[in-house]
Design a protein around this motif. Structure first.
Motif, PDB file in Angstrom:
ATOM      1  N   LEU A   4       0.820  -1.123  -0.166  1.00 21.27           N
ATOM      2  CA  LEU A   4      -0.057  -0.016   0.186  1.00 21.27           C
ATOM      3  C   LEU A   4       0.811   1.180  -0.042  1.00 21.27           C
ATOM      4  O   LEU A   4       1.731   1.134   0.765  1.00 21.27           O
ATOM      5  N   VAL A   5       0.640   2.204  -0.736  1.00 17.09           N
ATOM      6  CA  VAL A   5       1.408   3.443  -1.043  1.00 17.09           C
ATOM      7  C   VAL A   5       0.448   4.604  -0.875  1.00 17.09           C
ATOM      8  O   VAL A   5      -0.490   4.829  -1.904  1.00 17.09           O
ATOM      9  N   GLU A   6       0.465   5.362   0.204  1.00 16.08           N
ATOM     10  CA  GLU A   6      -0.273   6.790   0.339  1.00 16.08           C
ATOM     11  C   GLU A   6       0.357   7.732  -0.334  1.00 16.08           C
ATOM     12  O   GLU A   6       1.578   8.086  -0.432  1.00 16.08           O
ATOM     13  N   SER A   7      -0.476   8.585  -0.870  1.00 10.53           N
ATOM     14  CA  SER A   7      -0.059   9.991  -1.105  1.00 10.53           C
ATOM     15  C   SER A   7      -1.077  11.175  -1.058  1.00 10.53           C
ATOM     16  O   SER A   7      -2.208  10.826  -0.619  1.00 10.53           O
ATOM     17  N   GLY A   8      -0.825  12.325  -1.185  1.00 13.73           N
ATOM     18  CA  GLY A   8      -1.731  13.461  -0.848  1.00 13.73           C
ATOM     19  C   GLY A   8      -1.400  14.176   0.191  1.00 13.73           C
ATOM     20  O   GLY A   8      -2.323  15.247   0.570  1.00 13.73           O
ATOM     21  N   GLY A  16      -9.213  24.014   4.999  1.00 14.74           N
ATOM     22  CA  GLY A  16      -8.959  23.786   3.983  1.00 14.74           C
ATOM     23  C   GLY A  16      -9.217  22.257   3.591  1.00 14.74           C
ATOM     24  O   GLY A  16      -9.777  21.613   4.405  1.00 14.74           O
ATOM     25  N   SER A  17      -8.996  21.974   2.389  1.00 16.08           N
ATOM     26  CA  SER A  17      -8.995  20.569   2.008  1.00 16.08           C
ATOM     27  C   SER A  17      -7.659  19.758   1.740  1.00 16.08           C
ATOM     28  O   SER A  17      -6.900  20.354   1.165  1.00 16.08           O
ATOM     29  N   LEU A  18      -7.828  18.204   1.875  1.00 20.66           N
ATOM     30  CA  LEU A  18      -6.866  17.623   1.156  1.00 20.66           C
ATOM     31  C   LEU A  18      -7.420  16.245   0.569  1.00 20.66           C
ATOM     32  O   LEU A  18      -8.516  15.689   1.437  1.00 20.66           O
ATOM     33  N   ARG A  19      -6.908  15.686  -0.281  1.00 16.51           N
ATOM     34  CA  ARG A  19      -7.553  14.267  -0.592  1.00 16.51           C
ATOM     35  C   ARG A  19      -6.394  13.363  -0.634  1.00 16.51           C
ATOM     36  O   ARG A  19      -5.270  13.501  -1.250  1.00 16.51           O
ATOM     37  N   LEU A  20      -6.285  12.380   0.352  1.00 15.91           N
ATOM     38  CA  LEU A  20      -5.386  11.240   0.309  1.00 15.91           C
ATOM     39  C   LEU A  20      -6.021  10.176  -0.626  1.00 15.91           C
ATOM     40  O   LEU A  20      -6.952   9.922  -0.749  1.00 15.91           O
ATOM     41  N   SER A  21      -4.494   9.658  -1.233  1.00 17.97           N
ATOM     42  CA  SER A  21      -4.914   8.349  -2.112  1.00 17.97           C
ATOM     43  C   SER A  21      -4.102   7.468  -1.642  1.00 17.97           C
ATOM     44  O   SER A  21      -2.949   7.535  -0.822  1.00 17.97           O
ATOM     45  N   CYS A  22      -4.597   6.195  -1.704  1.00 21.07           N
ATOM     46  CA  CYS A  22      -3.631   5.161  -1.422  1.00 21.07           C
ATOM     47  C   CYS A  22      -3.871   3.708  -2.388  1.00 21.07           C
ATOM     48  O   CYS A  22      -4.925   3.543  -2.945  1.00 21.07           O
ATOM     49  N   MET A  34     -10.859  -2.007   3.268  1.00 21.70           N
ATOM     50  CA  MET A  34      -9.831  -0.864   3.390  1.00 21.70           C
ATOM     51  C   MET A  34     -10.034  -0.064   4.490  1.00 21.70           C
ATOM     52  O   MET A  34     -11.262   0.471   4.709  1.00 21.70           O
ATOM     53  N   GLY A  35      -9.251   0.630   5.051  1.00 23.47           N
ATOM     54  CA  GLY A  35      -9.259   1.897   5.974  1.00 23.47           C
ATOM     55  C   GLY A  35      -8.353   2.836   6.147  1.00 23.47           C
ATOM     56  O   GLY A  35      -7.316   2.621   5.605  1.00 23.47           O
ATOM     57  N   TRP A  36      -8.640   3.908   6.583  1.00 25.66           N
ATOM     58  CA  TRP A  36      -7.902   4.948   7.019  1.00 25.66           C
ATOM     59  C   TRP A  36      -7.655   5.257   8.623  1.00 25.66           C
ATOM     60  O   TRP A  36      -8.574   5.203   9.190  1.00 25.66           O
ATOM     61  N   PHE A  37      -6.563   5.188   8.859  1.00 27.20           N
ATOM     62  CA  PHE A  37      -6.157   5.250  10.314  1.00 27.20           C
ATOM     63  C   PHE A  37      -5.048   6.604  10.665  1.00 27.20           C
ATOM     64  O   PHE A  37      -4.578   6.767   9.582  1.00 27.20           O
ATOM     65  N   ARG A  38      -5.165   7.080  11.694  1.00 27.02           N
ATOM     66  CA  ARG A  38      -4.204   8.196  11.942  1.00 27.02           C
ATOM     67  C   ARG A  38      -3.561   8.217  13.383  1.00 27.02           C
ATOM     68  O   ARG A  38      -3.894   7.695  14.309  1.00 27.02           O
ATOM     69  N   GLN A  39      -2.499   8.754  13.388  1.00 26.73           N
ATOM     70  CA  GLN A  39      -1.808   8.594  14.790  1.00 26.73           C
ATOM     71  C   GLN A  39      -0.943  10.042  14.819  1.00 26.73           C
ATOM     72  O   GLN A  39      -0.154  10.672  14.051  1.00 26.73           O
ATOM     73  N   ALA A  40      -1.327  10.683  15.701  1.00 23.58           N
ATOM     74  CA  ALA A  40      -0.829  12.017  16.211  1.00 23.58           C
ATOM     75  C   ALA A  40       0.408  11.915  17.323  1.00 23.58           C
ATOM     76  O   ALA A  40       0.426  10.904  17.887  1.00 23.58           O
ATOM     77  N   PRO A  41       1.269  12.812  17.340  1.00 21.02           N
ATOM     78  CA  PRO A  41       2.134  12.700  18.103  1.00 21.02           C
ATOM     79  C   PRO A  41       1.812  12.447  19.540  1.00 21.02           C
ATOM     80  O   PRO A  41       1.074  12.968  20.167  1.00 21.02           O
ATOM     81  N   ASN A  77      -7.608  -0.093  -8.167  1.00 19.68           N
ATOM     82  CA  ASN A  77      -7.036  -0.799  -6.933  1.00 19.68           C
ATOM     83  C   ASN A  77      -6.621   0.876  -5.943  1.00 19.68           C
ATOM     84  O   ASN A  77      -5.388   0.869  -5.586  1.00 19.68           O
ATOM     85  N   MET A  78      -7.535   1.573  -5.931  1.00 18.84           N
ATOM     86  CA  MET A  78      -7.503   2.928  -5.245  1.00 18.84           C
ATOM     87  C   MET A  78      -8.554   3.128  -4.054  1.00 18.84           C
ATOM     88  O   MET A  78      -9.605   2.742  -4.400  1.00 18.84           O
ATOM     89  N   VAL A  79      -7.979   3.571  -3.120  1.00 17.39           N
ATOM     90  CA  VAL A  79      -8.776   4.127  -2.021  1.00 17.39           C
ATOM     91  C   VAL A  79      -8.573   5.701  -1.760  1.00 17.39           C
ATOM     92  O   VAL A  79      -7.196   5.857  -1.746  1.00 17.39           O
ATOM     93  N   TYR A  80      -9.501   6.414  -1.586  1.00 19.13           N
ATOM     94  CA  TYR A  80      -9.192   7.872  -1.091  1.00 19.13           C
ATOM     95  C   TYR A  80      -9.844   8.212   0.116  1.00 19.13           C
ATOM     96  O   TYR A  80     -10.960   7.703   0.459  1.00 19.13           O
ATOM     97  N   LEU A  81      -9.245   9.202   0.539  1.00 25.13           N
ATOM     98  CA  LEU A  81     -10.153   9.925   1.759  1.00 25.13           C
ATOM     99  C   LEU A  81     -10.013  11.396   1.641  1.00 25.13           C
ATOM    100  O   LEU A  81      -9.027  12.243   1.385  1.00 25.13           O
ATOM    101  N   GLN A  82     -11.108  11.916   1.311  1.00 21.84           N
ATOM    102  CA  GLN A  82     -11.500  13.345   0.971  1.00 21.84           C
ATOM    103  C   GLN A  82     -11.592  13.938   2.347  1.00 21.84           C
ATOM    104  O   GLN A  82     -12.697  13.898   3.260  1.00 21.84           O
TER     105      GLN A  82
END
Length: 124
Positions: A4-8, A16-22, A34-41, A77-82
């Protein structure tokens, strides 16, 4: 093995807005939830949004509801997070993850494959 390779990711001002792609390497991608997860410091990894193999079922974390949308394109074969209306609290490394089944869950422990992550920074 699924790669899996993320970008964006990037730096954006609050509101503002961002669109992440996987991008997924596996040709049986359409059978994988599929899922999107996040981790803050200093924080635990947390669920953001997940989507079933067919794309017909999605869940979004309460903190992101109404602002974030997850989608997928199985032909590519793509997943997105708008991500819209971003807030400083959304600052984190965002990870794409895949399961070896099309059933969707919100628990990161159920996901077998992970991307390297992409940094999202929201300035106030």
């Amino acid at each position: 093995q699924v790669r899996l390779v993320e970008s964006g990711g990037g730096l954006v001002q609050a509101g503002g807005s961002l669109r992440l792609s996987c991008a997924a390497s596996e040709r049986t991608f359409s059978t994988s939830a599929m899922g999107w997860f996040r981790q803050a410091p200093g924080k635990e990894r947390e669920f953001v949004a997940v989507i079933s193999g067919s794309g017909g079922l999605t869940y979004v974390a309460d903190s992101a509801k109404g602002r974030f949308t997850i989608s997928r394109d199985n032909a590519k074969n793509m997943v997105y997070l708008q991500m819209n209306s971003l807030k400083p609290d959304d600052t984190a490394v965002y990870y794409c993850a895949a399961r070896t089944t099309f059933y969707v869950t919100r628990d990161s422990r159920d996901y077998n494959f992970w991307g390297q992550g992409t940094q999202v920074t929201v300035s106030s």
